[in-house]
Scaffold this motif. Sequence first.
Motif, PDB file in Angstrom:
ATOM      1  N   THR A  43       2.012  21.039 -24.226  1.00 59.67           N
ATOM      2  CA  THR A  43       2.632  22.121 -25.004  1.00 59.67           C
ATOM      3  C   THR A  43       2.025  22.193 -26.395  1.00 59.67           C
ATOM      4  O   THR A  43       1.724  23.279 -26.913  1.00 59.67           O
ATOM      5  CB  THR A  43       4.150  21.900 -25.101  1.00 59.67           C
ATOM      6  N   MET A  44       1.833  21.033 -27.018  1.00 59.88           N
ATOM      7  CA  MET A  44       1.272  21.002 -28.362  1.00 59.88           C
ATOM      8  C   MET A  44      -0.166  21.522 -28.379  1.00 59.88           C
ATOM      9  O   MET A  44      -0.565  22.252 -29.297  1.00 59.88           O
ATOM     10  CB  MET A  44       1.318  19.579 -28.922  1.00 59.88           C
ATOM     11  N   ARG A  45      -0.966  21.134 -27.387  1.00 59.39           N
ATOM     12  CA  ARG A  45      -2.349  21.602 -27.357  1.00 59.39           C
ATOM     13  C   ARG A  45      -2.411  23.118 -27.227  1.00 59.39           C
ATOM     14  O   ARG A  45      -3.179  23.792 -27.923  1.00 59.39           O
ATOM     15  CB  ARG A  45      -3.106  20.953 -26.189  1.00 59.39           C
ATOM     16  N   TYR A  46      -1.599  23.670 -26.302  1.00 52.00           N
ATOM     17  CA  TYR A  46      -1.598  25.111 -26.112  1.00 52.00           C
ATOM     18  C   TYR A  46      -1.093  25.825 -27.369  1.00 52.00           C
ATOM     19  O   TYR A  46      -1.656  26.825 -27.809  1.00 52.00           O
ATOM     20  CB  TYR A  46      -0.728  25.487 -24.912  1.00 52.00           C
ATOM     21  N   GLY A  47      -0.039  25.278 -27.964  1.00 57.05           N
ATOM     22  CA  GLY A  47       0.514  25.873 -29.174  1.00 57.05           C
ATOM     23  C   GLY A  47      -0.458  25.810 -30.334  1.00 57.05           C
ATOM     24  O   GLY A  47      -0.566  26.761 -31.128  1.00 57.05           O
ATOM     25  N   TRP A  48      -1.178  24.684 -30.468  1.00 55.14           N
ATOM     26  CA  TRP A  48      -2.158  24.568 -31.544  1.00 55.14           C
ATOM     27  C   TRP A  48      -3.278  25.595 -31.362  1.00 55.14           C
ATOM     28  O   TRP A  48      -3.776  26.169 -32.329  1.00 55.14           O
ATOM     29  CB  TRP A  48      -2.734  23.161 -31.580  1.00 55.14           C
ATOM     30  N   ASN A  49      -3.665  25.828 -30.119  1.00 55.17           N
ATOM     31  CA  ASN A  49      -4.666  26.856 -29.830  1.00 55.17           C
ATOM     32  C   ASN A  49      -4.202  28.211 -30.360  1.00 55.17           C
ATOM     33  O   ASN A  49      -4.943  28.935 -31.027  1.00 55.17           O
ATOM     34  CB  ASN A  49      -4.900  26.919 -28.312  1.00 55.17           C
ATOM     35  N   GLN A  50      -2.939  28.573 -30.054  1.00 61.30           N
ATOM     36  CA  GLN A  50      -2.387  29.846 -30.516  1.00 61.30           C
ATOM     37  C   GLN A  50      -2.296  29.889 -32.046  1.00 61.30           C
ATOM     38  O   GLN A  50      -2.632  30.898 -32.680  1.00 61.30           O
ATOM     39  CB  GLN A  50      -0.988  30.047 -29.918  1.00 61.30           C
ATOM     40  N   LEU A  51      -1.871  28.775 -32.635  1.00 56.07           N
ATOM     41  CA  LEU A  51      -1.725  28.719 -34.091  1.00 56.07           C
ATOM     42  C   LEU A  51      -3.080  28.863 -34.779  1.00 56.07           C
ATOM     43  O   LEU A  51      -3.221  29.611 -35.752  1.00 56.07           O
ATOM     44  CB  LEU A  51      -1.052  27.410 -34.493  1.00 56.07           C
ATOM     45  N   ALA A  52      -4.085  28.150 -34.276  1.00 51.15           N
ATOM     46  CA  ALA A  52      -5.410  28.220 -34.887  1.00 51.15           C
ATOM     47  C   ALA A  52      -5.967  29.638 -34.831  1.00 51.15           C
ATOM     48  O   ALA A  52      -6.588  30.111 -35.786  1.00 51.15           O
ATOM     49  CB  ALA A  52      -6.357  27.243 -34.188  1.00 51.15           C
ATOM     50  N   ALA A  53      -5.757  30.320 -33.704  1.00 50.29           N
ATOM     51  CA  ALA A  53      -6.258  31.694 -33.574  1.00 50.29           C
ATOM     52  C   ALA A  53      -5.589  32.613 -34.585  1.00 50.29           C
ATOM     53  O   ALA A  53      -6.240  33.470 -35.206  1.00 50.29           O
ATOM     54  CB  ALA A  53      -6.016  32.184 -32.155  1.00 50.29           C
ATOM     55  N   ARG A  54      -4.286  32.442 -34.786  1.00 45.86           N
ATOM     56  CA  ARG A  54      -3.575  33.288 -35.739  1.00 45.86           C
ATOM     57  C   ARG A  54      -3.997  33.006 -37.179  1.00 45.86           C
ATOM     58  O   ARG A  54      -4.153  33.925 -37.985  1.00 45.86           O
ATOM     59  CB  ARG A  54      -2.068  33.097 -35.573  1.00 45.86           C
ATOM     60  N   LEU A  55      -4.181  31.735 -37.489  1.00 49.32           N
ATOM     61  CA  LEU A  55      -4.604  31.400 -38.847  1.00 49.32           C
ATOM     62  C   LEU A  55      -6.040  31.855 -39.105  1.00 49.32           C
ATOM     63  O   LEU A  55      -6.386  32.250 -40.227  1.00 49.32           O
ATOM     64  CB  LEU A  55      -4.475  29.900 -39.077  1.00 49.32           C
ATOM     65  N   GLU A  56      -6.866  31.815 -38.070  1.00 49.86           N
ATOM     66  CA  GLU A  56      -8.229  32.311 -38.216  1.00 49.86           C
ATOM     67  C   GLU A  56      -8.212  33.816 -38.514  1.00 49.86           C
ATOM     68  O   GLU A  56      -8.946  34.312 -39.358  1.00 49.86           O
ATOM     69  CB  GLU A  56      -9.037  32.034 -36.956  1.00 49.86           C
ATOM     70  N   GLY A  57      -7.331  34.541 -37.812  1.00 44.65           N
ATOM     71  CA  GLY A  57      -7.193  35.975 -38.075  1.00 44.65           C
ATOM     72  C   GLY A  57      -6.700  36.245 -39.488  1.00 44.65           C
ATOM     73  O   GLY A  57      -7.183  37.164 -40.171  1.00 44.65           O
ATOM     74  N   GLY A  77       3.599  27.131 -28.218  1.00 42.81           N
ATOM     75  CA  GLY A  77       3.230  26.551 -26.927  1.00 42.81           C
ATOM     76  C   GLY A  77       4.246  26.796 -25.833  1.00 42.81           C
ATOM     77  O   GLY A  77       4.032  26.383 -24.687  1.00 42.81           O
ATOM     78  N   GLY A  78       5.379  27.452 -26.181  1.00 45.09           N
ATOM     79  CA  GLY A  78       6.366  27.795 -25.161  1.00 45.09           C
ATOM     80  C   GLY A  78       7.650  27.006 -25.210  1.00 45.09           C
ATOM     81  O   GLY A  78       8.543  27.217 -24.385  1.00 45.09           O
ATOM     82  N   TRP A  79       7.788  26.091 -26.177  1.00 42.35           N
ATOM     83  CA  TRP A  79       9.017  25.297 -26.268  1.00 42.35           C
ATOM     84  C   TRP A  79      10.157  26.190 -26.756  1.00 42.35           C
ATOM     85  O   TRP A  79      10.002  26.978 -27.690  1.00 42.35           O
ATOM     86  CB  TRP A  79       8.799  24.144 -27.243  1.00 42.35           C
ATOM     87  N   ASN A  80      11.333  26.063 -26.127  1.00 44.28           N
ATOM     88  CA  ASN A  80      12.459  26.944 -26.475  1.00 44.28           C
ATOM     89  C   ASN A  80      13.506  26.272 -27.359  1.00 44.28           C
ATOM     90  O   ASN A  80      14.593  26.812 -27.553  1.00 44.28           O
ATOM     91  CB  ASN A  80      13.123  27.463 -25.197  1.00 44.28           C
ATOM     92  N   CYS A  81      13.198  25.099 -27.917  1.00 48.58           N
ATOM     93  CA  CYS A  81      14.096  24.341 -28.816  1.00 48.58           C
ATOM     94  C   CYS A  81      15.220  23.632 -28.085  1.00 48.58           C
ATOM     95  O   CYS A  81      16.074  23.017 -28.719  1.00 48.58           O
ATOM     96  CB  CYS A  81      14.690  25.237 -29.910  1.00 48.58           C
ATOM     97  N   TYR A  82      15.251  23.723 -26.776  1.00 47.02           N
ATOM     98  CA  TYR A  82      16.281  23.056 -25.992  1.00 47.02           C
ATOM     99  C   TYR A  82      15.598  22.105 -25.003  1.00 47.02           C
ATOM    100  O   TYR A  82      14.378  22.079 -24.872  1.00 47.02           O
ATOM    101  CB  TYR A  82      17.142  24.062 -25.242  1.00 47.02           C
ATOM    102  N   TYR A  83      16.392  21.331 -24.309  1.00 45.62           N
ATOM    103  CA  TYR A  83      15.908  20.415 -23.288  1.00 45.62           C
ATOM    104  C   TYR A  83      14.984  19.363 -23.914  1.00 45.62           C
ATOM    105  O   TYR A  83      15.115  19.029 -25.088  1.00 45.62           O
ATOM    106  CB  TYR A  83      15.244  21.178 -22.139  1.00 45.62           C
ATOM    107  N   LYS A  84      13.994  18.876 -23.151  1.00 43.77           N
ATOM    108  CA  LYS A  84      13.204  17.742 -23.634  1.00 43.77           C
ATOM    109  C   LYS A  84      12.231  18.178 -24.723  1.00 43.77           C
ATOM    110  O   LYS A  84      11.824  19.341 -24.791  1.00 43.77           O
ATOM    111  CB  LYS A  84      12.450  17.100 -22.476  1.00 43.77           C
ATOM    112  N   PRO A  85      11.827  17.234 -25.593  1.00 36.39           N
ATOM    113  CA  PRO A  85      10.892  17.558 -26.680  1.00 36.39           C
ATOM    114  C   PRO A  85       9.541  18.006 -26.121  1.00 36.39           C
ATOM    115  O   PRO A  85       9.169  17.640 -25.002  1.00 36.39           O
ATOM    116  CB  PRO A  85      10.766  16.237 -27.440  1.00 36.39           C
ATOM    117  N   PRO A  86       8.790  18.772 -26.893  1.00 34.24           N
ATOM    118  CA  PRO A  86       7.468  19.229 -26.433  1.00 34.24           C
ATOM    119  C   PRO A  86       6.493  18.070 -26.300  1.00 34.24           C
ATOM    120  O   PRO A  86       6.471  17.156 -27.131  1.00 34.24           O
ATOM    121  CB  PRO A  86       7.035  20.198 -27.535  1.00 34.24           C
ATOM    122  N   GLY A  87       5.685  18.098 -25.251  1.00 36.77           N
ATOM    123  CA  GLY A  87       4.711  17.048 -25.014  1.00 36.77           C
ATOM    124  C   GLY A  87       3.305  17.467 -25.407  1.00 36.77           C
ATOM    125  O   GLY A  87       3.095  18.538 -25.981  1.00 36.77           O
ATOM    126  N   PRO A  88       2.301  16.635 -25.080  1.00 36.00           N
ATOM    127  CA  PRO A  88       0.918  16.919 -25.487  1.00 36.00           C
ATOM    128  C   PRO A  88       0.382  18.252 -24.986  1.00 36.00           C
ATOM    129  O   PRO A  88      -0.327  18.944 -25.716  1.00 36.00           O
ATOM    130  CB  PRO A  88       0.135  15.741 -24.888  1.00 36.00           C
TER     131      PRO A  88
END
Length: 445
Positions: free
Chosen positions: A421-435, A408-419
């Motif tokens: 970021t998580m939604r966008y990241g889950w979208n990317q993760l689901a697409a990769r797992l589907e592939g 979702g774009g979090w760089n492991c620094y600064y503030k924790p990822p929010g909803p």
Amino acid sequence: MSFGDIRVEKRGDWLIERVAATGSLVLRQLGENRAGEMAVHRFLSSPYVSVERIVETLAGRTGERCVGRHVLAVQDTTEINFAGRDKKRRGFGPAGNGTTPGFFIHPVIAVDVESEAVVGLVDAAIWTRADEAAARRRSRASGDKESARWLAGCASAVASLSGAARVTMVADRESDLYPLFASKPEGLDLIVRAAQNRNLAEGSPLFEALGDAACLRVCKVRVAPRGPGDKGRIATVELRAGKVRIARPVNGLVEKLPREIELNLVEAREVEAPAGKTPLLWRLLTTHAVADGAQAEDVVQLYRLRWRIEQTFRALKSDGLALEDSQLVDAERLFNLAAIGLAGAVRTIQLVDARDGGPRPATDVIDEAFAIPLERLSKKLEGKTQRQKNPHPPGSLAFVAWIAARLGGWNCYYKPPGPKTMRYGWNQLAARLEGYALATEGKNP
């Protein structure tokens, strides 16, 4: 899901995953293409599909995950208002303002006391109001009022969470109802914020019951954010507690209920509130024991977790899945979509909950068959520094949440990822797992 038709069952599970993956309730995005969009329409219109069946399935899964835990059953009501988006809407009565079309959602969610994490959906009522004016509130029987949803939520919690070690219903001031206190199911504790300055059995008002009580303890309470830009705060409160006997209201409709009910009252009153802030004042009616300051603080801290359902509403509405922007125009199909959306909103919150670690397994949200690709993907996303390594054990929900945050774009620094970021990241993760699933279909990974 169980809808009486295997095709509908598979489509229901697929749709929940699509909602979680896309972070959207827009049918074009859920279906990916025209054929998929029409499949979503057919599912929502199927005679096998209803809010009750969707919720029953989700509640069953939640109940399995709550076995042996102390669980809060948190319930509240939110409104979906179509102001500015009411053209062609069919089957909707007036929203809370009495004019604009809309409907109401009253979910019950399970929150694990130990981890404070949202476990899942327990129940949900979804309805719209009739166009004609209702009879006066005091002239209607309890079962005919919208307030009956609070009692129904309690009954559903007891039925769905029967395997839990302990269940406590937590609710805000709208649930301050004498029938709820009098008709509480066996095996259910209550923590309800008092709204009415009720008469006590001895004739004095409820809000004066602890006027002479000594302060049992001074403690810190985290106050939830009240809106965008508000980060919340820590309030210092004085705690007082004692037993009260609430008198039955002077109302013929409740004359069959007990004349009085004994409960415990906990008062949390903020001292030295910051300038410009309304001091916190919670009067909590509860069945929990409050013999000392520690027990009184336990009740207050449990009530504090009510804000988890507010997060669910934000994840479902404009700050998340934007249910109110759905292009569906008829009530029945939109109610079904709202029930599916609740599952997607809970999924988003679960990922945010898991970002800081915890014991929950990845199988709470993802199939165990994806263990190998998840580990490979995690290695690929790790950076060179220690802070850019996935600190969570494989197989944990936190491990998956870290991957979603990175995608979702979090760089492991600064503030924790929010909803978001998580939604966008889950979208990317689901697409990769589907592939991955397509590439390995019929093969051993």
